[in-house]
Write a protein that holds these residues in place. Structure first.
Motif, PDB file in Angstrom:
ATOM      1  N   ASN A 130      83.120 -10.137  53.705  1.00 47.00           N
ATOM      2  CA  ASN A 130      83.015 -11.399  54.446  1.00 47.00           C
ATOM      3  C   ASN A 130      83.814 -11.345  55.749  1.00 47.00           C
ATOM      4  O   ASN A 130      83.367 -11.834  56.792  1.00 47.00           O
ATOM      5  CB  ASN A 130      83.517 -12.564  53.590  1.00 47.00           C
ATOM      6  CG  ASN A 130      82.519 -12.973  52.530  1.00 47.00           C
ATOM      7  OD1 ASN A 130      81.317 -12.747  52.680  1.00 47.00           O
ATOM      8  ND2 ASN A 130      82.997 -13.577  51.458  1.00 47.00           N
ATOM      9  N   GLU A 134      82.369 -11.682  59.499  1.00 45.15           N
ATOM     10  CA  GLU A 134      82.900 -12.747  60.351  1.00 45.15           C
ATOM     11  C   GLU A 134      83.402 -12.183  61.680  1.00 45.15           C
ATOM     12  O   GLU A 134      83.190 -12.782  62.743  1.00 45.15           O
ATOM     13  CB  GLU A 134      84.034 -13.475  59.630  1.00 45.15           C
ATOM     14  CG  GLU A 134      84.624 -14.649  60.417  1.00 45.15           C
ATOM     15  CD  GLU A 134      83.619 -15.741  60.714  1.00 45.15           C
ATOM     16  OE1 GLU A 134      83.799 -16.441  61.723  1.00 45.15           O
ATOM     17  OE2 GLU A 134      82.650 -15.908  59.933  1.00 45.15           O
ATOM     18  N   THR A 138      81.871 -13.216  65.287  1.00 46.83           N
ATOM     19  CA  THR A 138      82.733 -13.737  66.349  1.00 46.83           C
ATOM     20  C   THR A 138      82.615 -12.893  67.608  1.00 46.83           C
ATOM     21  O   THR A 138      82.522 -13.416  68.721  1.00 46.83           O
ATOM     22  CB  THR A 138      84.203 -13.771  65.884  1.00 46.83           C
ATOM     23  OG1 THR A 138      84.308 -14.566  64.711  1.00 46.83           O
ATOM     24  CG2 THR A 138      85.103 -14.367  66.966  1.00 46.83           C
TER      25      THR A 138
END
Length: 296
Positions: A130, A134, A138
């Motif tokens: 995860n 992420e 980003t």
């Protein structure tokens, strides 16, 4: 008679100028078609010296140069994103592969303690996956020039405490008690709180992953906010402070950290978007990252 001669001369000159203008316009069209159909840095050239035509040529060349720069920027960002996905694919594949193996071990395990151990390992691998996704999300979001942050008044003291506390278990597992110095008086900055928190978390995580023994987090308020995060680093590491904010930079590639190599690069981009500055340097045996943000 003289009037007729003068009129004839004016007519000839006008027709000549018109023919030159038409020839130049045709030349413009021919050059533009060539530029449109070919990858080239070519700009529009002139055949006549005329103020209005020169002005038109300059305007066309300005447009062509800006368009060429946009294409270069697009290709550069497209290349960066492709390289990012290629580099990060290994980091994604590793936890997925290990997940499959641990799920099989979990299904085969009969002892409850053994099952619990595999369960915790699987949970850690999922969290790692995860985090990688992420970071990728980003990074790609920050490469989009149209993306805009929502700014508001943010209590930087609270943000800093929240970022530090989010690593409570990590500090505990590494038996590190960070040195924290944050003023009691609240300090307000005009920024995006989530973005600042993410940047600080990335820097703290970098300190946990690559530092040792001691981590110090300090905040000072003068005419601006200064946040300093520093950690001791192994003597064998050769840290190039000019490159730490570039993608995939790692001071020691031999150590196996579950890291995308994007953390500090993302922190740099986020702080820059907050109208702040971020710098890295070595202070004796400490690796230091310093953030400065304008006060609201």
């Amino acid at each position: 008679m003289w009037i007729n001669i003068i009129s004839a001369i004016i007519t000839v000159i006008s027709l000549g100028s018109l023919l030159l203008y038409r020839r130049q316009i045709k030349s413009f069209c021919r050059q533009l078609r060539f530029i449109q159909n070919n990858e080239t840095n070519k700009i529009i050239s002139l055949d006549i010296n005329d103020k209005e035509i020169t002005e038109l040529s300059d305007c066309l060349n300005d447009i062509l140069k800006k368009q060429h720069q946009l294409e270069l920027d697009y290709k550069r960002k497209d290349k960066q994103i492709k390289e990012t996905i290629m580099n990060i694919s290994h980091d994604i594949r590793t936890p997925i592969t290990s997940l499959k193996g641990y799920f099989e071990l979990l299904l085969e395990a009969e002892d409850e303690k053994e099952q619990e151990r595999y369960h915790e390992i699987i949970k850690a691998r999922i969290n790692s996956l995860n985090e990688i996704l992420e970071q990728l999300f980003t990074y790609t979001k920050l490469q989009n020039d149209t993306y805009q942050f929502v700014f508001e008044e943010c209590n930087i003291n609270h943000i800093l405490y929240e970022a530090i506390f989010s690593f409570y278990e990590d500090f505990k597992s590494k038996m590190i008690e960070p040195g924290v110095s944050i003023p009691e008086d609240s300090c307000i900055v005009w920024a995006n709180g989530a973005a600042i928190k993410r940047a600080i978390q990335n820097i703290i995580k970098n300190a946990l992953d690559h530092g040792r023994d001691q981590i110090v987090i300090e905040m000072l308020r003068n005419n601006k906010v200064e946040i300093t995060i520093k950690n001791k680093f192994p003597s064998g590491d050769n840290i190039d402070t000019d490159k730490v904010f570039t993608r995939f930079y790692k001071a020691d590639t031999s150590r196996n950290h579950q890291s995308t190599g994007l953390g500090l690069s993302i922190a740099y981009e986020l702080i820059k978007c907050m109208n702040g500055t971020i710098a890295a340097f070595i202070d004796e045996d400490f690796f230091v990252i310093k953030i400065e943000l304008p006060i609201a």
